[in-house]
Design an enzyme around this catalytic site. Structure first.
Site, mmCIF file in Angstrom:
data_model
loop_
_atom_site.group_PDB
_atom_site.id
_atom_site.type_symbol
_atom_site.label_atom_id
_atom_site.label_comp_id
_atom_site.label_asym_id
_atom_site.label_seq_id
_atom_site.Cartn_x
_atom_site.Cartn_y
_atom_site.Cartn_z
ATOM 1 N N ASN A 70 0.754 -1.254 0.071
ATOM 2 C CA ASN A 70 -0.124 -0.137 -0.090
ATOM 3 C C ASN A 70 0.761 1.283 0.163
ATOM 4 O OD1 ASN A 70 0.762 -0.771 2.699
ATOM 5 N ND2 ASN A 70 -1.303 0.260 3.347
ATOM 6 N N GLU A 119 4.098 -5.470 12.051
ATOM 7 C CA GLU A 119 3.469 -4.650 12.050
ATOM 8 C C GLU A 119 2.263 -5.255 10.961
ATOM 9 O OE1 GLU A 119 2.711 -2.055 13.662
ATOM 10 O OE2 GLU A 119 4.652 -1.628 14.405
HETATM 11 P P1 NAD Z 1 1.455 -9.676 2.670
HETATM 12 O O1 NAD Z 1 1.535 -10.289 4.074
HETATM 13 O O2 NAD Z 1 0.500 -10.603 1.466
HETATM 14 O O3 NAD Z 1 2.796 -9.375 1.955
HETATM 15 C C1 NAD Z 1 3.560 -8.562 2.589
HETATM 16 C C2 NAD Z 1 5.110 -8.756 2.150
HETATM 17 O O4 NAD Z 1 5.360 -10.121 2.614
HETATM 18 C C3 NAD Z 1 5.202 -8.889 0.671
HETATM 19 O O5 NAD Z 1 6.492 -8.026 0.291
HETATM 20 C C4 NAD Z 1 5.387 -10.406 0.358
HETATM 21 O O6 NAD Z 1 6.214 -10.444 -0.599
HETATM 22 C C5 NAD Z 1 6.048 -10.669 1.609
HETATM 23 N N1 NAD Z 1 5.772 -12.236 1.799
HETATM 24 C C6 NAD Z 1 4.695 -13.056 1.697
HETATM 25 N N2 NAD Z 1 4.989 -14.094 1.872
HETATM 26 C C7 NAD Z 1 6.194 -14.079 2.612
HETATM 27 C C8 NAD Z 1 6.877 -15.338 3.194
HETATM 28 N N3 NAD Z 1 6.519 -16.679 3.261
HETATM 29 N N4 NAD Z 1 8.073 -14.903 3.755
HETATM 30 C C9 NAD Z 1 8.634 -13.696 3.546
HETATM 31 N N5 NAD Z 1 7.845 -12.623 3.142
HETATM 32 C C10 NAD Z 1 6.658 -12.952 2.522
HETATM 33 O O7 NAD Z 1 0.660 -8.247 2.665
HETATM 34 P P2 NAD Z 1 0.039 -7.217 1.671
HETATM 35 O O8 NAD Z 1 -1.155 -7.977 1.041
HETATM 36 O O9 NAD Z 1 1.091 -6.901 0.782
HETATM 37 O O10 NAD Z 1 -0.344 -6.030 2.612
HETATM 38 C C11 NAD Z 1 -1.590 -6.078 3.298
HETATM 39 C C12 NAD Z 1 -1.586 -6.199 4.927
HETATM 40 O O11 NAD Z 1 -0.634 -5.446 5.561
HETATM 41 C C13 NAD Z 1 -2.682 -5.947 5.505
HETATM 42 O O12 NAD Z 1 -3.088 -7.201 6.555
HETATM 43 C C14 NAD Z 1 -2.376 -4.654 6.117
HETATM 44 O O13 NAD Z 1 -3.375 -4.441 7.392
HETATM 45 C C15 NAD Z 1 -1.027 -4.804 6.319
HETATM 46 N N6 NAD Z 1 -0.334 -3.573 6.853
HETATM 47 C C16 NAD Z 1 0.000 -3.147 8.114
HETATM 48 C C17 NAD Z 1 0.552 -2.088 8.445
HETATM 49 C C18 NAD Z 1 0.944 -1.843 9.974
HETATM 50 O O14 NAD Z 1 1.746 -0.780 9.833
HETATM 51 N N7 NAD Z 1 0.429 -2.338 10.932
HETATM 52 C C19 NAD Z 1 1.031 -0.928 7.509
HETATM 53 C C20 NAD Z 1 0.325 -1.372 6.031
HETATM 54 C C21 NAD Z 1 -0.128 -2.564 5.899
#
Ligand code: NAD
Length: 523
Positions: free
Chosen positions: A190, A288
């Site tokens: 995002n 996070e």
């Molecule tokens: P996601 O968990 O699908 O992916 C996030 C990152 O993790 C990506 O770069 C992805 O390639 C990587 N990833 C995926 N599988 C992995 C693995 N097995 N090992 C290591 N890395 C891996 O999340 P998304 O869909 O990109 O983002 C949405 C989520 O992020 C929502 O749940 C949102 O609430 C959260 N988010 C949290 C915050 C916060 O500050 N708390 C901020 C922004 C987004």
């Protein structure tokens, strides 16, 4: 949308669509007209390893597409496990010298990095908007927030202090803070640039070298970031490796030279990372994660103010794809109808369209996966019996036939038993529910697995503080929502995460304590 923008928008739709955001290896990019604003993105297609801009060792790429049009707008290297290893080793070789600099010298380098970013902010902005689908006006803040974070942590570098502990009178007991060495930052889609910079600044200030893994569906700004970091920082201090989570992310998490992993993303991935890390070693993982954030409205507040703040708190400007979106609006029964009416009017007024246009209120969701997820919530809300007030479908019209478009949506009478109440959508759906007693409001607010943020709106400070202290959320606002403030810790309770970022404790979290007991001769 003004006419020239509309023409450009329709012109983009004629290009070849692709099925998903990330489309596997390619040997050639779609040819495009010379004047196309995204042309230069195709030239920036190298990640940063050890101070060099490189392709993947096997030459593979992933495509990235504009979610508004499904048109290919760039490519990034699909890093191999060998590339990950090279990046981690480069970081491991580089950090001792970086840490050996005085805090002042490190701070200067970080500030210069910030200045170089700011100099290319317009270019970054255009790419980020095209690659994420987030609307341009609020996205202007992302580079600014990144630079501010570099400045803030640069200014804190002298606070990496230890302690003296009066355990005995004969000896001297002191602690020092030392960097972990290599810090891995894995980022969600995002706010890709902001998370890659603002959320690595603390680790840099603490003397670590960084390896960033950008999101696979919005990786293009990281290609520009790679160029800037190569020129602004010593080789190996800032590395970028692009690719999918299961390969590149996992290889970073399980690398033996990586002890410190900082993750922003979904709870499922966060837990997978904790598991993967624990399989191979003792590692420090900070998380996070997601939110299903309550916004509790008391009856003593003007319904118009509540409605305005609740809609703003949803962050429709980036399609509700925000961990802090106030996606559960809990309104006291006395003002429920008045607030609901105003909320619906405001959400109906949000203009959908080209996110590069400054007067547009909402763009497309980020990827086909996100689109399908949002559509599945429309379906479950219908079967669960939530009352649809506006939206709840894909928008009509030829402009929205291609691309990942959904309407901004409001459901009323949402209850804790419904999926929409319990699960994070990470999309443009606002759920509205009702409360009568304080206890009911608290129980409903706390009735999900999440605990990221909460907002309480009342003119009575005693009620506000009572309520906020009962709610299990890591970041709360009284008469506010959504805003982050530099230096103020942010993070979640329950399944929303562990540890806090954005304040001094984030910087200290990238250090390990070394204790030194100096045994003094008696006398
Ligand atoms: P996601 O968990 O699908 O992916 C996030 C990152 O993790 C990506 O770069 C992805 O390639 C990587 N990833 C995926 N599988 C992995 C693995 N097995 N090992 C290591 N890395 C891996 O999340 P998304 O869909 O990109 O983002 C949405 C989520 O992020 C929502 O749940 C949102 O609430 C959260 N988010 C949290 C915050 C916060 O500050 N708390 C901020 C922004 C987004």
């Amino acid at each position: 949308m003004i006419r020239s923008e509309a023409r450009r928008f329709y012109a983009l739709r004629k290009a070849r669509p692709v099925a998903g955001k990330s489309n596997g290896p390619v040997d050639r990019l779609v040819e495009r007209e010379e004047h196309h604003p995204m042309n230069y993105v195709t030239q920036a297609d190298r990640m940063l390893i050890g101070g060099e801009l490189v392709h993947a060792s096997n030459g593979a790429f992933d495509l990235s597409i504009d979610p508004a049009t499904e048109e290919v707008i760039g490519r990034v290297p699909r890093a191999t496990v060998e590339d990950v290893d090279r990046a981690v080793r480069a970081a491991d070789a580089a950090w001792p010298e970086w840490f050996a600099l005085t805090p002042l010298a490190r701070s200067r380098a970080m500030r210069d990095f910030g200045k170089a970013l700011r100099a290319r902010s317009e270019e970054i902005l255009k790419v980020e908007v095209a690659d994420t689908g987030n609307t341009i006006t609020p996205m202007r803040g992302d580079v600014g927030f990144s630079v501010d974070s570099l400045d803030y942590y640069a200014g804190l570098a002298h606070e990496l202090k230890g302690q003296t502990i009066p355990s005995t009178h004969e000896n001297l007991h002191i602690t020092l803070r030392e960097p972990y060495g290599v810090v891995v930052r894995i980022a969600p889609f995002n706010h890709p640039l902001m998370f890659a910079v603002a959320r690595t600044a603390a680790a840099l200030a603490a003397g670590n070298a960084i390896v960033v893994k950008p999101p696979e569906t919005s990786p293009l700004s990281a290609m520009i970031l790679s160029q800037i970091a190569r020129d602004a920082l010593p080789p190996g201090i800032f590395n970028v490796v692009t690719g999918d989570g299961r390969t590149v992310g996992n290889a970073l998490v399980q690398h033996p030279l990586v002890k410190r992993i900082a993750f922003i993303g979904s709870p499922q991935t966060g837990r997978a990372i904790q598991r993967a890390a624990a399989e191979v070693g003792v590692k420090h993982v900070s998380l996070e994660l997601g939110g299903k954030n309550p916004f509790i409205a008391f009856p003593d507040v003007d319904p118009e103010r509540i409605a305005e703040a609740a809609v703003r708190g949803m962050n429709f400007a980036w399609q509700g794809q925000s961990c802090g979106s106030t996606s559960r609006l809990l309104v006291h029964a006395d003002i429920y109808d008045a607030v609901l009416k105003r909320v619906v009017e405001k959400v109906r007024a949000i203009r959908l369209g080209d996110p590069q246009s400054p007067d547009i209120g909402m763009g497309p969701v980020n990827s086909r996966v996100q689109l399908e997820k949002v559509l599945s919530f429309f379906e479950s809300a219908r079967t669960d019996g939530a009352r649809l007030m506006t939206g709840g479908k894909r928008p009509d019209g030829p402009m929205f036939e291609r691309g990942f478009w959904v309407e901004p949506t409001v459901y009323a009478d949402v209850e804790p038993g419904m999926r929409l109440w319990q699960e994070e959508v990470f999309g443009p759906i606002l759920s509205v529910g009702k409360w009568r007693s304080f206890e009911e409001a608290v129980e409903k607010a706390n009735s999900t697995e999440y605990g990221l943020t909460a907002a309480v709106w009342t003119n009575d400070v005693n009620d506000a503080l009572w309520m906020v202290r009962k709610i299990r959320a890591g970041h709360t606002w009284i008469n506010g929502s959504s805003a982050h403030f530099i230096g103020v810790p942010f993070g979640g309770m329950k399944s929303s995460g562990v540890e806090r970022e954005e304040g001094i404790e984030e910087m200290l979290g990238y250090t390990e304590t070394k204790t030194i007991n100096i045994m003094l001769p008696k006398g």
